[in-house]
Design a protein around this motif. Structure first.
Motif: not given
Length: 594
Positions: A318-319, A67-70, A102-108, A290-295
């Motif tokens: 993950s990052l 799981i990768l986030t901007t 890898k299974k990637v979940i890229f969140i923005t 806003a930080l809860l947006g990652y979840i």
């Protein structure tokens, strides 16, 4: 959140306030402390915080997603180059992880609540909701133009996000970490933070926005950040890789050692936000929202939003990729909030640097802003992506100048990579009817060039994994440099004229160079996906075959004898040619008007 500025704020420690009144002689902030009753004991909250540092509440094992986030970008204004830079880097990392299988979940996504949003909307004559729709769509459109292949786009105005925020808030409240207090101080609307007077410029101006802070007094809710100081210190000592690069870790540890102060998590004067569950007269402060947006981004579109169920879909991240200006919020506030809620911390937070233009800080007042839409429309996504990934050492500040931009992408993409492919395919078409005479594995037996390519590919892989994106690009480019040196030394155009065995050796040389080009196409695809697709298609493959590649396809031996190459054509046009064409078109149009 990418545009918010990290600022130090002085707050009274509530645990001290229970036994003595805070002094106000040295600060404009004044508190009246009222602690909420809670069924959770202090021992229970301590246990909960300790558990979350060493256990995972989310997925585990080999199926754990990457799981990768901007940052969730603040929509008070359209996207800028700083936002685009973070997202380009995130996309390159996500594409590399997908190549690894890898299974990637890229969140923005976009951060859409707060006073600045309401003010920006009013200035445009629209409602906050309408304003958010327009700016959020502008981000999506830019990400499409930049070939950003995100998996989740979360908006903090989404109903599922609001539900998750309220559940998280209630959990922290139950743990005894939210209390109510009065305060008075100098407030920067742009930072959306109260400022310590000693940190301000003349006339109480914010040092970042150069605008006067305004005096305010409010009755708000606070998060007991100071309670988690020891836990945060221990977490960073036990997990030094948690904050990257290492010099960012030093900054965070310095902040924590200086003493953590509780921070406000609600606003009484801001209507545009998520209502506080236990007090409808207040809205939740943007960072606690806003930080809860990652979840909340992990929640399915048609599912009933539930915090615990959403966490089970893959949390922890993950990052987290962020700009250094919001490091404090992601590396101090966010971990403490998660500890309070009994949730696992993200595995890594990486704070990158700022961009400048021609050596100067960018700003509208200076007239030197760098518009990402303008760049991508003028030069294309490959050029923009490559320049900022290759020329800015990830983690450090970087500078843009148009001359350097043009010379870099022309030298690397047009000359080193594009010209190597074009002239090799041209020789193959002229002398071998565009057909490979042997397998690349057979052609390279005992050839030192093959060993060089394999060494450089492994070097690129290691650098990608270590987030050394610029150095990874450098390693891949070196394959192109080595390929050009090889073909210059072998001079197959001369060997073909001699015929016989010498001509057969020249045909093998072309296969060897084209195999190196195939490997470049895979290894550079995280950074320049369109360019690499064009390379793959000229090598006789389909788009579906390119999209199915993995990092294992960087192994030598992919090209097979008998494969027919496409007709050679430039894969990357030199930028000067585009500029000249545009100039000629303008001259032609102008001559008809006189």
């Amino acid at each position: 959140m990418a545009t918010r500025i990290s600022c130090s704020v002085w707050f009274v420690n509530p645990w001290h306030a229970m036994t003595s009144k805070p002094s106000i002689s040295k600060s404009r902030l004044q508190f009246r402390h009222t602690l909420f009753s809670s069924s959770s004991s202090s021992a229970s909250s301590t246990h909960r915080a300790m558990c979350c540092t060493g256990s995972s509440n989310g997925a585990s094992g080999t199926d754990t997603p990457f799981i990768l986030t901007t940052p969730l970008y603040y929509v008070n204004a359209p996207p800028h180059m700083g936002s685009a830079y973070t997202t380009i880097a995130a996309d390159a990392i996500a594409r590399f992880q997908r190549l690894l299988g890898k299974k990637v979940i890229f969140i923005t996504g976009t951060d859409e609540h707060g006073e600045k949003i309401a003010t920006a909307a009013s200035a445009c004559g629209s409602s906050p909701s309408e304003h958010c729709d327009v700016i959020s769509q502008a981000y999506k459109a830019l990400w499409k133009d930049l070939d950003i292949a995100y998996d989740k786009f979360i908006r903090t105005t989404d109903a599922k996000h609001e539900a998750i925020v309220k559940q998280f808030y209630s959990r922290v409240l139950e743990n005894g970490d939210i209390y109510r207090a009065d305060y008075e101080g100098l407030y920067c609307v742009n930072c959306e933070e109260y400022k310590d007077e000693k940190d301000l410029l003349d006339n109480n101006c914010c040092p970042m926005h150069l605008k006067p802070c305004v005096p305010r007094k409010e009755d708000n809710y606070f998060f007991a950040l100071s309670k988690y100081q020891k836990f945060l210190e221990e977490t960073l000592e036990q997990n030094p890789e948690f904050i990257q690069p290492p010099f960012r870790l030093n900054e965070v540890q310095s902040w924590i050692r200086s003493g953590l102060k509780d921070f406000s998590i609600s606003r009484a004067s801001v209507d545009w936000g998520i209502p506080v569950p236990n007090d409808k007269k207040q809205t939740i402060y943007v960072w606690f929202d806003a930080l809860l947006g990652y979840i909340s981004a992990l929640s399915g579109e048609n599912e009933q939003p539930d915090l615990q169920n959403t966490v089970s879909l893959g949390w922890p991240a993950s990052l987290h990729l962020i700009g250094k200006d919001i490091l404090r919020f992601h590396a101090v506030y966010w971990p403490a909030m998660l500890m309070s809620a009994g949730l696992s911390l993200p595995k890594k937070v990486f704070g990158h640097g700022f961009l400048t233009k021609d050596g100067m800080k960018m700003g509208k007042s200076l007239g030197n802003t760098l518009e990402p839409n303008d760049l991508v429309h003028r030069f294309g996504s490959d050029a923009v992506r490559y320049f900022f990934v290759r020329e800015v050492e990830f983690g450090s500040d970087g500078d843009y100048s148009e001359d350097r931009f043009i010379s870099t992408v022309n030298a690397h993409l047009a000359n080193t990579i594009g010209n190597l492919l074009n002239r090799t395919l041209g020789l193959l078409r002229k002398n071998c009817k565009s057909t490979l005479v042997v397998d690349s594995a057979f052609a390279a037996e005992g050839n030192a060039f093959k060993d060089t390519v394999e060494m450089l590919v492994e070097k690129a892989r290691i650098h990608y994994e270590n987030l050394s994106l610029s150095t990874a690009c450098e390693a891949v480019l070196e394959i192109g440099n080595s390929g050009n040196s090889y073909i210059d030394e072998r001079a197959p155009w001369s060997l073909f004229k001699q015929g016989g065995a010498v001509s057969e050796a020249a045909a093998k040389d072309l296969v060897i160079v084209l195999e190196a080009m195939r490997i470049i196409a895979v290894a550079l695809s995280p950074v320049t996906p369109r360019l690499c697709l064009r390379i793959y298609e000229q090598l006789g493959y389909s788009a579906d075959q390119f999209n199915a590649t993995t990092w294992s396809d960087t192994r030598w031996g992919g090209l097979k004898g008998g494969l027919v190459m496409a007709k050679p054509k430039p894969i990357f046009a030199r930028i000067e040619n585009k500029i000249e064409e545009n100039a000629s078109a303008k001259v032609g149009a102008g001559s008809g008007a006189t």
